[in-house]
Design a protein around this motif. Sequence first.
Motif, mmCIF file in Angstrom:
data_model
loop_
_atom_site.group_PDB
_atom_site.id
_atom_site.type_symbol
_atom_site.label_atom_id
_atom_site.label_comp_id
_atom_site.label_asym_id
_atom_site.label_seq_id
_atom_site.Cartn_x
_atom_site.Cartn_y
_atom_site.Cartn_z
ATOM 1 N N PRO A 191 0.897 -1.085 -0.163
ATOM 2 C CA PRO A 191 0.132 -0.109 0.004
ATOM 3 C C PRO A 191 0.513 1.409 0.397
ATOM 4 N N LEU A 192 1.458 1.062 0.836
ATOM 5 C CA LEU A 192 2.466 2.318 0.724
ATOM 6 C C LEU A 192 4.013 2.820 -0.518
ATOM 7 N N ILE A 193 4.171 1.893 -1.273
ATOM 8 C CA ILE A 193 4.588 2.021 -2.738
ATOM 9 C C ILE A 193 3.357 1.909 -3.506
ATOM 10 N N LYS A 194 2.297 2.150 -3.526
ATOM 11 C CA LYS A 194 1.030 2.131 -4.469
ATOM 12 C C LYS A 194 0.858 3.480 -4.364
ATOM 13 N N GLU A 195 0.854 3.819 -3.002
ATOM 14 C CA GLU A 195 0.420 5.198 -2.630
ATOM 15 C C GLU A 195 1.713 6.393 -3.003
ATOM 16 N N THR A 196 2.573 6.072 -3.666
ATOM 17 C CA THR A 196 4.098 6.636 -3.688
ATOM 18 C C THR A 196 3.883 6.931 -5.403
ATOM 19 N N THR A 197 3.409 5.198 -6.076
ATOM 20 C CA THR A 197 3.297 5.784 -7.401
ATOM 21 C C THR A 197 2.198 6.874 -7.700
ATOM 22 N N GLU A 198 1.040 6.678 -7.469
ATOM 23 C CA GLU A 198 0.023 7.405 -7.819
ATOM 24 C C GLU A 198 -0.123 8.245 -7.332
ATOM 25 N N LYS A 199 0.956 9.431 -6.616
ATOM 26 C CA LYS A 199 1.101 10.683 -5.539
ATOM 27 C C LYS A 199 2.469 10.627 -6.927
ATOM 28 N N ILE A 200 2.496 11.021 -8.069
ATOM 29 C CA ILE A 200 3.816 11.623 -8.476
ATOM 30 C C ILE A 200 2.538 11.496 -10.322
ATOM 31 N N GLU A 201 1.671 11.292 -9.920
ATOM 32 C CA GLU A 201 0.457 11.958 -11.072
ATOM 33 C C GLU A 201 -0.153 13.107 -10.837
ATOM 34 N N ILE A 202 -0.199 13.447 -9.816
ATOM 35 C CA ILE A 202 -1.033 14.254 -9.536
ATOM 36 C C ILE A 202 -0.228 16.131 -8.531
ATOM 37 N N LEU A 203 0.982 15.508 -8.397
ATOM 38 C CA LEU A 203 2.248 16.112 -7.617
ATOM 39 C C LEU A 203 3.644 15.243 -8.572
ATOM 40 N N GLU A 204 4.337 17.071 -8.517
ATOM 41 C CA GLU A 204 6.341 16.995 -9.243
ATOM 42 C C GLU A 204 6.709 15.638 -8.002
ATOM 43 N N PRO A 205 7.404 14.133 -8.250
ATOM 44 C CA PRO A 205 7.764 14.335 -8.024
ATOM 45 C C PRO A 205 9.176 14.699 -6.900
ATOM 46 N N LYS A 206 9.560 16.096 -6.992
ATOM 47 C CA LYS A 206 10.018 16.578 -5.824
ATOM 48 C C LYS A 206 9.244 17.026 -5.192
ATOM 49 N N LEU A 207 8.353 17.662 -5.399
ATOM 50 C CA LEU A 207 7.388 17.661 -4.361
ATOM 51 C C LEU A 207 6.335 16.913 -3.273
ATOM 52 N N ALA A 208 6.751 15.701 -4.098
ATOM 53 C CA ALA A 208 5.952 14.427 -3.387
ATOM 54 C C ALA A 208 6.912 13.701 -2.253
ATOM 55 N N GLN A 209 8.195 13.965 -2.116
ATOM 56 C CA GLN A 209 9.622 13.682 -1.795
ATOM 57 C C GLN A 209 9.052 13.796 -0.100
ATOM 58 N N THR A 210 9.283 12.507 0.672
ATOM 59 C CA THR A 210 9.019 12.608 1.925
ATOM 60 C C THR A 210 10.384 11.822 3.165
ATOM 61 N N GLY A 211 10.308 11.347 4.075
ATOM 62 C CA GLY A 211 11.100 10.430 5.055
ATOM 63 C C GLY A 211 12.124 11.419 5.009
ATOM 64 N N PRO A 212 12.908 10.662 6.439
ATOM 65 C CA PRO A 212 14.053 11.637 7.187
ATOM 66 C C PRO A 212 15.484 12.111 6.477
ATOM 67 N N ALA A 213 15.660 12.423 5.259
ATOM 68 C CA ALA A 213 16.503 12.782 4.592
ATOM 69 C C ALA A 213 15.892 13.568 4.112
ATOM 70 N N VAL A 214 14.817 14.443 4.193
ATOM 71 C CA VAL A 214 14.601 15.862 3.383
ATOM 72 C C VAL A 214 13.979 16.522 4.362
ATOM 73 N N ARG A 215 13.448 15.578 5.505
ATOM 74 C CA ARG A 215 13.282 16.180 7.025
ATOM 75 C C ARG A 215 14.532 17.119 7.407
ATOM 76 N N ASN A 216 16.086 15.976 7.021
ATOM 77 C CA ASN A 216 17.542 16.332 7.736
ATOM 78 C C ASN A 216 17.373 15.965 8.889
ATOM 79 N N ASP A 217 16.742 14.632 9.498
ATOM 80 C CA ASP A 217 16.307 14.073 10.873
ATOM 81 C C ASP A 217 17.167 13.527 11.256
ATOM 82 N N GLN A 218 18.605 13.952 11.470
ATOM 83 C CA GLN A 218 19.921 13.255 11.811
ATOM 84 C C GLN A 218 19.940 12.686 12.217
ATOM 85 N N ARG A 219 19.140 11.992 14.031
ATOM 86 C CA ARG A 219 18.702 11.181 14.423
ATOM 87 C C ARG A 219 17.900 9.334 14.212
#
Length: 250
Positions: A191-219
């Motif tokens: 379901p996570l993979i499906k949501e990730t791929t479906e999301k880029i049909e309505i958002l630019e991939p750069k705008l759809a990025q989530t996760g610790p690196a884009v938040r610069n969450d060093q912990r």
Amino acid sequence: MKIVIIGSGNVACHLARAFQENKIPVSQIFGRNESDLKSISHQLQIPFSTDYLADADLYFICVSDAAIGEVSKLITNEKCLVAHTSGSLPKEILEGNYRKASFYPLQTFSKSKNITYSEIPFFVEAQNNQDLELLKNLALNISKKVMASTYEKRKYIHLTAVFACNFVNHLFARAKEISDSQEIPFDYFLPLIKETTEKIEILEPKLAQTGPAVRNDQRVLKLHEELITNEEQLKIYKIMNESIKKMYEL
């Protein structure tokens, strides 16, 4: 118009199916692997041969890139049109005095997986406008997404496809290694993979990025690195996170 498909692999199989579904007759499917040819022939009711290449107006060569040049020598009809289906080779790789073209379907193919052919983009190239129109019209019988493309453009199309498909699938395989190591069913991640791929049909991939690196969450980044014991997985994890940070200037 007589059409012959050369090859017995994934692309040859799906191209034959796409033609059949759209009532484009194929006179023969030709290749070396008799078992695979028999299977395709049985499914689609197309005559096959491993030793006699039928005469045709249009040949599609659907074999590995390394074999295209050699296979193209089998065609001796100088009045025909020959198109390969490679994304990374020029039409000039074809060796013969016939007219040369490329007919590139932008999709990943597996024989066991059904595909909606009308959604596949086709990129076509030919030596003259008449052949280009013929191939475009043939592709338009299958899909609405048809585009004339030079070899220079097609090289970048193929490169983009490697990033968007092959690399992503490799990450799926590496992710499954981790989930398998902890006896976590990989199905739970679908379901996570499906949501990730479906999301880029309505958002630019750069705008759809989530996760610790884009938040610069060093912990979290440090925690994950400590958990990874596989050298290749750790290398990929670090490279991907550095790339994300650079894209977002973190």
